[in-house]
Design an enzyme around this catalytic site. Structure first.
Site, PDB file in Angstrom:
ATOM      1  N   GLY A 117       5.820   3.127  -7.071  1.00  0.00           N
ATOM      2  CA  GLY A 117       4.533   2.378  -6.928  1.00  0.00           C
ATOM      3  C   GLY A 117       3.845   2.226  -5.614  1.00  0.00           C
ATOM      4  O   GLY A 117       4.542   3.068  -4.701  1.00  0.00           O
ATOM      5  N   HIS A 176       0.836  10.405  -4.030  1.00  0.00           N
ATOM      6  CA  HIS A 176       1.307  10.220  -5.498  1.00  0.00           C
ATOM      7  C   HIS A 176       0.290  11.058  -6.530  1.00  0.00           C
ATOM      8  O   HIS A 176       0.706  11.514  -7.330  1.00  0.00           O
ATOM      9  CB  HIS A 176       1.412   8.839  -5.910  1.00  0.00           C
ATOM     10  N   GLN A 229      16.106  14.354  -1.113  1.00  0.00           N
ATOM     11  CA  GLN A 229      16.111  13.851  -2.549  1.00  0.00           C
ATOM     12  C   GLN A 229      15.799  14.790  -3.339  1.00  0.00           C
ATOM     13  O   GLN A 229      16.232  14.971  -4.464  1.00  0.00           O
ATOM     14  CB  GLN A 229      14.798  12.717  -2.382  1.00  0.00           C
ATOM     15  N   LEU A 283       1.788  10.599   4.355  1.00  0.00           N
ATOM     16  CA  LEU A 283       1.516   9.354   3.505  1.00  0.00           C
ATOM     17  C   LEU A 283       2.852   8.700   2.896  1.00  0.00           C
ATOM     18  O   LEU A 283       3.631   9.258   2.440  1.00  0.00           O
ATOM     19  CB  LEU A 283       0.480   9.385   2.573  1.00  0.00           C
TER      20      LEU A 283
HETATM   21  P1  AMP Z   1       8.010   6.885  -3.559  1.00  0.00           P
HETATM   22  O1  AMP Z   1       7.039   6.151  -4.522  1.00  0.00           O
HETATM   23  O2  AMP Z   1       7.889   6.894  -2.357  1.00  0.00           O
HETATM   24  O3  AMP Z   1       9.587   6.835  -4.302  1.00  0.00           O
HETATM   25  O4  AMP Z   1       7.663   8.313  -4.022  1.00  0.00           O
HETATM   26  C1  AMP Z   1       7.596   8.794  -5.364  1.00  0.00           C
HETATM   27  C2  AMP Z   1       7.290  10.364  -5.432  1.00  0.00           C
HETATM   28  O5  AMP Z   1       6.195  10.705  -4.354  1.00  0.00           O
HETATM   29  C3  AMP Z   1       8.450  11.067  -4.537  1.00  0.00           C
HETATM   30  O6  AMP Z   1       8.645  12.399  -5.547  1.00  0.00           O
HETATM   31  C4  AMP Z   1       7.943  11.254  -3.026  1.00  0.00           C
HETATM   32  O7  AMP Z   1       8.513  12.470  -2.461  1.00  0.00           O
HETATM   33  C5  AMP Z   1       6.437  11.700  -3.498  1.00  0.00           C
HETATM   34  N1  AMP Z   1       5.831  11.267  -2.279  1.00  0.00           N
HETATM   35  C6  AMP Z   1       5.869  10.311  -1.376  1.00  0.00           C
HETATM   36  N2  AMP Z   1       4.938  10.420  -0.534  1.00  0.00           N
HETATM   37  C7  AMP Z   1       4.208  11.710  -0.672  1.00  0.00           C
HETATM   38  C8  AMP Z   1       3.229  12.475  -0.060  1.00  0.00           C
HETATM   39  N3  AMP Z   1       2.897  11.796   1.186  1.00  0.00           N
HETATM   40  N4  AMP Z   1       3.214  13.628  -0.264  1.00  0.00           N
HETATM   41  C9  AMP Z   1       3.517  14.167  -1.370  1.00  0.00           C
HETATM   42  N5  AMP Z   1       4.667  13.368  -2.049  1.00  0.00           N
HETATM   43  C10 AMP Z   1       4.936  12.080  -1.596  1.00  0.00           C
END
Ligand code: AMP
Length: 252
Positions: free
Chosen positions: A6, A12, A128, A159
């Site tokens: 979230g 995202h 990850q 981001l």
């Molecule tokens: P999170 O909500 O931070 O756990 O991220 C959910 C997914 O979004 C994960 O696969 C992250 O690697 C991806 N994600 C987070 N930030 C970015 C970004 N700046 N650019 C691309 N993917 C992202």
């Protein structure tokens, strides 16, 4: 499927767009997974606005948003953990003990419930992705792991949901992270190949922030490179104004 915690942002949304290109239906999960937070205050401070997230998903034509409660995911008696050796051990694994066990457990459970054909993850979380790929291969899970490029802010900062916690002064200082990666990339393209030399360039740029690690390793194994000939990944974790940020760039 796009698994998230979230506090959605344009990174995202880029994953959702990619998912649309790959599948007929797109599911986004929103779950701030307590199992992957070692530090209770980090968990408590994690931003959350599910109503806003749902608006963003609606805008991105997501077909289903699944936002389970902690009890839905881990009801009383829940006793199973998924643990990945090797790639989960260095870097984030060392600095955040239990983090990847939490990630591997929740991802396995999300996949078991949704049973997606493809799951899209962000390249921003390099380690990850390595853990999730290992896990799906080892358990023979019938899901393809797709990796989307990192979406960055105007100054190059990746981001992250955590960026909202940066005060203006810390936000300005955080830009040394992408700047260090760009400097290293430039050196790589001008022929610098040695891990130590690249690390020195990165660390030289990372001023006024608290570095957990800034390392150049083999992108396949996350171990030191055997020689200077193959590809490399620069992995950085650093704290700025009380906010821990990670970033990386692959050099090929
Ligand atoms: P999170 O909500 O931070 O756990 O991220 C959910 C997914 O979004 C994960 O696969 C992250 O690697 C991806 N994600 C987070 N930030 C970015 C970004 N700046 N650019 C691309 N993917 C992202």
């Amino acid at each position: 499927m796009v698994p998230t915690m979230g506090a959605l942002h344009a990174g995202h949304v880029s994953l959702m767009q990619r998912a649309h290109a790959l599948g007929a239906r797109v599911v986004v999960s929103i779950f701030v997974n307590p199992l992957q937070f070692g530090d209770a205050t980090d968990l408590a401070k994690y931003p959350s606005d599910v109503a806003r997230d749902i608006d963003i998903c609606r805008e991105a034509n997501v077909d289903l948003v699944w936002a389970p409660s902690v009890h839905d995911m881990y009801p009383a008696g829940f006793a199973t953990r998924v643990s990945v050796d090797g790639v989960s051990e260095p870097f984030e694994g060392r600095h955040r003990p239990g983090h990847f066990e939490g990630v591997a457990t929740v991802v396995t459970k999300l996949f078991a419930v949704i049973r997606p054909d493809v799951a899209v993850f962000g390249a921003k979380d390099f380690q990850q992705v390595a853990v999730v790929k290992r896990l799906t291969a080892d358990l023979g899970l019938p899901v393809d792991i797709d990796v989307a490029p990192t979406v960055r802010d105007h100054d190059g900062l990746a981001l992250s949901s955590r960026n909202v916690r940066l005060d203006p002064e810390a936000r300005a200082r955080a830009s040394v992270i992408p700047r260090s990666l760009v400097a290293a990339e430039k050196a790589w393209h001008s022929g610098v190949r040695n891990s130590r030399d690249i690390e020195a360039i990165v660390v030289g740029e990372l001023i006024d922030i608290d570095i957990d690690y800034a390392s150049v390793v083999d992108p396949g194994t996350l171990a030191p490179r055997n020689d200077d000939s193959g590809p490399a990944v620069i992995l950085i974790a650093a704290t700025v104004g009380g906010v821990r940020l990670i970033d990386n760039v692959v050099l090929t």
